[in-house]
Design an enzyme around this catalytic site. Structure first.
Site: not given
Ligand code: PXP
Length: 243
Positions: A13, A16, A49, A51, A55, A75, A106, A156, A196, A218
């Site tokens: 992901n 960031h 993602h 949003r 952002r 996402e 999330t 997921e 996540h 991510g």
């Molecule tokens: N999977 C989903 C569906 C998410 O919403 C996120 C966060 O955007 C992630 C994975 C990745 O999470 P993290 O950034 O904490 O690794």
């Protein structure tokens, strides 16, 4: 018994990377370049993602990512403008997530069971467009069954509770919930992913759950990339200054 090993894929992901870029609203660092760099290192797909408040990832990033990477997992929450972008870009997969404007990230899984006709309609539109739908849910049997009923191809599991557990007992309980939900989802024919809050310290126990086929990560990877890349970035600047 050792479970026959499935291939475990990694979705990287890049949200960031865009967070850092948006701090200046300029072109760099480019999340699309980050996604391209991640592929030869082992990323099986890339996740972004879009949003509602845009952002970090922008609509143009989604369009560019689709062209640049092998598999794009977009996402999104079911906001009208976001759905239109997804239908236009046609990522390989959409992962439907809940979204609150004031949240930092999330915070929980989607309430698929209570999602109502809006969610059902959105899933139908993606299925009609032959875009695979994954539901980002808590490790909960009702949510898994509701995902099957709506026609999702994958779930997921939100691993945030597990990742943030403050005690070993709490973490074990979260892990048990994820294990049970993963077994149920796989038995109902769903593809199973998780993500996540996963990082180098907590990912191993999740990797050992045999039904999980994909991890989407991510924050930890982007954070590590900043630290691991810091010496090279400083050396580069210093070399230019010395010239
Ligand atoms: N999977 C989903 C569906 C998410 O919403 C996120 C966060 O955007 C992630 C994975 C990745 O999470 P993290 O950034 O904490 O690794």
């Amino acid at each position: 018994m050792v479970h026959p090993r499935r291939v475990l894929r990694l979705g990287v992901n890049v949200d960031h990377v865009a967070t850092v870029r948006q701090a200046r609203r300029i072109a760099e660092p480019d999340p699309v370049v980050a996604a391209i760099l991640a592929q030869p290192a082992g990323a099986d797909s890339n996740v972004a993602h879009l949003r509602e408040d845009r952002r970090h990832i922008q609509d143009a990033d989604i369009r560019r990512l689709k062209k640049a990477v092998r598999r794009l997992n977009m996402e999104m929450a079911i906001w009208p403008g976001v759905i239109e972008t997804a239908l236009e870009v046609r990522p390989e997969r959409v992962t439907l997530v809940p979204e609150r404007r004031e949240e930092l990230t999330t915070e929980g899984g989607l309430d698929v069971a209570g999602g109502g006709p809006r969610l059902a309609r959105a899933v139908r539109r993606f299925r009609d467009a032959r875009i695979l739908v994954s539901m980002f849910v808590g490790p909960d049997a009702d949510q898994v069954r509701a995902s099957v009923a709506l026609g999702a191809a994958a779930v997921e599991f939100h691993t945030g509770h597990y990742a943030n557990a403050r005690t070993a007992a709490g973490r074990r309980a979260d892990l048990d919930r994820i294990r049970a939900a993963a077994a149920l989802a796989a038995s109902l024919g769903l593809e199973v992913a998780a993500g996540h809050g996963l990082n180098l310290a907590n990912v191993s126990a999740i990797v050992r759950i045999p039904e999980i086929e994909e991890l989407n990560i991510g924050h930890s990877i982007v954070g590590r990339a900043i630290l691991a890349g810091m010496p090279a970035a400083v050396r580069e600047m210093k070399a230019l200054m010395r010239r």
